[in-house]
Enzyme design. Sequence first.
Site, PDB file in Angstrom:
ATOM      1  N   LYS A   1       0.891  -0.999   0.069  1.00 38.52           N
ATOM      2  CA  LYS A   1       0.242   0.005  -0.026  1.00 38.52           C
ATOM      3  C   LYS A   1       0.853   1.230  -0.046  1.00 38.52           C
ATOM      4  CE  LYS A   1      -3.963   1.952   2.688  1.00 38.52           C
ATOM      5  NZ  LYS A   1      -4.739   1.654   3.819  1.00 38.52           N
TER       6      LYS A   1
ATOM      7  N   SER B   1      -9.706   1.927   2.914  1.00 41.04           N
ATOM      8  CA  SER B   1      -8.862   2.274   2.079  1.00 41.04           C
ATOM      9  C   SER B   1      -7.731   1.427   1.561  1.00 41.04           C
ATOM     10  CB  SER B   1      -7.970   3.626   2.657  1.00 41.04           C
ATOM     11  OG  SER B   1      -7.568   2.841   3.802  1.00 41.04           O
TER      12      SER B   1
ATOM     13  N   SER C   1      -9.901  -0.575   7.198  1.00 39.93           N
ATOM     14  CA  SER C   1      -9.163  -0.430   5.695  1.00 39.93           C
ATOM     15  C   SER C   1      -8.615  -1.738   5.265  1.00 39.93           C
ATOM     16  CB  SER C   1      -8.284   0.642   5.525  1.00 39.93           C
ATOM     17  OG  SER C   1      -9.028   2.042   5.495  1.00 39.93           O
TER      18      SER C   1
HETATM   19  N1  GLN Z   1     -13.186   3.902   6.248  1.00 42.92           N
HETATM   20  C1  GLN Z   1     -12.547   4.523   7.602  1.00 42.92           C
HETATM   21  C2  GLN Z   1     -12.138   5.993   7.381  1.00 42.92           C
HETATM   22  O1  GLN Z   1     -12.416   6.502   6.225  1.00 42.92           O
HETATM   23  C3  GLN Z   1     -11.318   3.813   8.198  1.00 42.92           C
HETATM   24  C4  GLN Z   1     -10.330   3.950   7.268  1.00 42.92           C
HETATM   25  C5  GLN Z   1      -8.880   3.168   7.404  1.00 42.92           C
HETATM   26  O2  GLN Z   1      -9.303   2.217   8.290  1.00 42.92           O
HETATM   27  N2  GLN Z   1      -7.901   3.741   7.143  1.00 42.92           N
HETATM   28  O3  GLN Z   1     -11.526   6.514   8.087  1.00 42.92           O
END
Ligand code: GLN
Length: 495
Positions: free
Chosen positions: A79, A154, A178
């Site tokens: 990532k 994400s 994410s």
């Molecule tokens: N979807 C969540 C957010 O928008 C979690 C994102 C993540 O785990 N990095 O913060």
Amino acid sequence: MSDLADLTLRQFADGRRRGDFTSEEVTRAVLERIARVEPTVQAYLRVDAEAALEAARRADRAAPAGDRPALRGAPIALKDNLCTRGVPTTCASRILEGFVPPYDAAVVERLRAAGAVFVGKTNLDEFAMGSSTENSAFGATRNPWDPSTIPGGSSGGSAAAVAAGECLAALGSDTGGSIRQPAACCGIAGLKPTYGRVSRYGLVAFASSLDQIGPMARTVEDCAILLEAIAGHDPRDSTSVPGAVPPYAARLGDGRLEGLTVGIVREFFAAGLDAEIECAVREAVRTLEERGARVREVSLPHGKHSVAVYYILATAEASSNLARYDGVKYGFRAAGARDLIDQYRRSRSEGFGPEVRRRIMLGTYALSSGYYDAYYRKAQQVRTLILNDFTAAFREVDLLAGPTAPTAAFRIGEKSDDPLQMYLSDIFTISVNLAGVPGLSLPCGFTAAGLPIGLQLIGPAFGEETLLRAGHAYQLATDWHTRRPPLVMATGGAT
Ligand code: GLN
């Protein structure tokens, strides 16, 4: 096996040991797959084909024995919020334009030492803020199962790359879901380890008290192999926990779950859960029961506050962590500033996308004098109640089972104008980060529309062994994880 690009890490390690193929051959197959599907999927921000082939050849020349032979020569994706020495790291943000880290993240160091081959850097929501990978400054990634839908986020780039055979496995990061939610959307396995299990050194910080790096792979067994390689104490991350790393892959068990008690979280099956998801998850729990587990209902009464608590704490921490991007120290600097303050303002307004700006404003507000007690302190207190719920539940059961996400992948654009709807995608994953415990998502079926469904298993702190053992037992009994997206077939994967 239809194509070397679709191997699991286990099949790769076994086959390579037997001499069935070389790392170079598998890496080439992965690069060919990338060339074929990437125009549709767009999982990568950057592919390093030459460097990957060179690393593969090095792995092939190295003696097959070693401390972590399973990963030697395995094509892995990272990532793009993990720092890679000499390779741009963008966090899918314009503000990091031109930033080339002079060092590797701890997990990258460890994988490098294990002989892994890095294929490239995968797309994400800018600074890992989002649930769909649509918040990337460089365009959305598409779900290989249906390119009109999101891959989750994400870590959507990593999930899509694994699902489409554009790498054998990948690393993601999980602050509120994410790793698990994109794993569910793309039909792969993803593990968010216990907070402190994996060093965050070199992970670009989003919300430091919640962030954790973890494996994303085709099988639970592959997650165990990767976790074993990246876990462990690191003095450079003061929250990383000392102590030996269990040999996760060797302790996956034989598929029997006698003596294990699984808790079904009552609140996870409430309104808002798609009927098809509920049906598949309940069926998955029956499979665990058939493997010998006992099942009982438990309650996490404060879980309903988790999304609210998360969006105060995560944005507060983000507003602090992102203060360092001022147009001076890293990457992008806006042109035409009148003075220093104007330069900060312009660089940050032009460098950050709308979701990141929204969160910086929310977090700054929650931390501001006069509101700190009402929001930040209150949220910290409720976080403790949420943790206490988990502690109480784990006195009665060994792990919890439920859905990873309330729906399967939604259509690109469907929720981009409605941040609140988007935030609700993580309703089942967020409390796990707030409590710091580990969570595993694995495929447990498909919707009528052919989209993958994720089962989430949650364990007590440092209960990864139990989670992986249960997940592995489920995969020995089912074959959801062996399905490949139609796109991979349609574009001519040799059969
Ligand atoms: N979807 C969540 C957010 O928008 C979690 C994102 C993540 O785990 N990095 O913060």
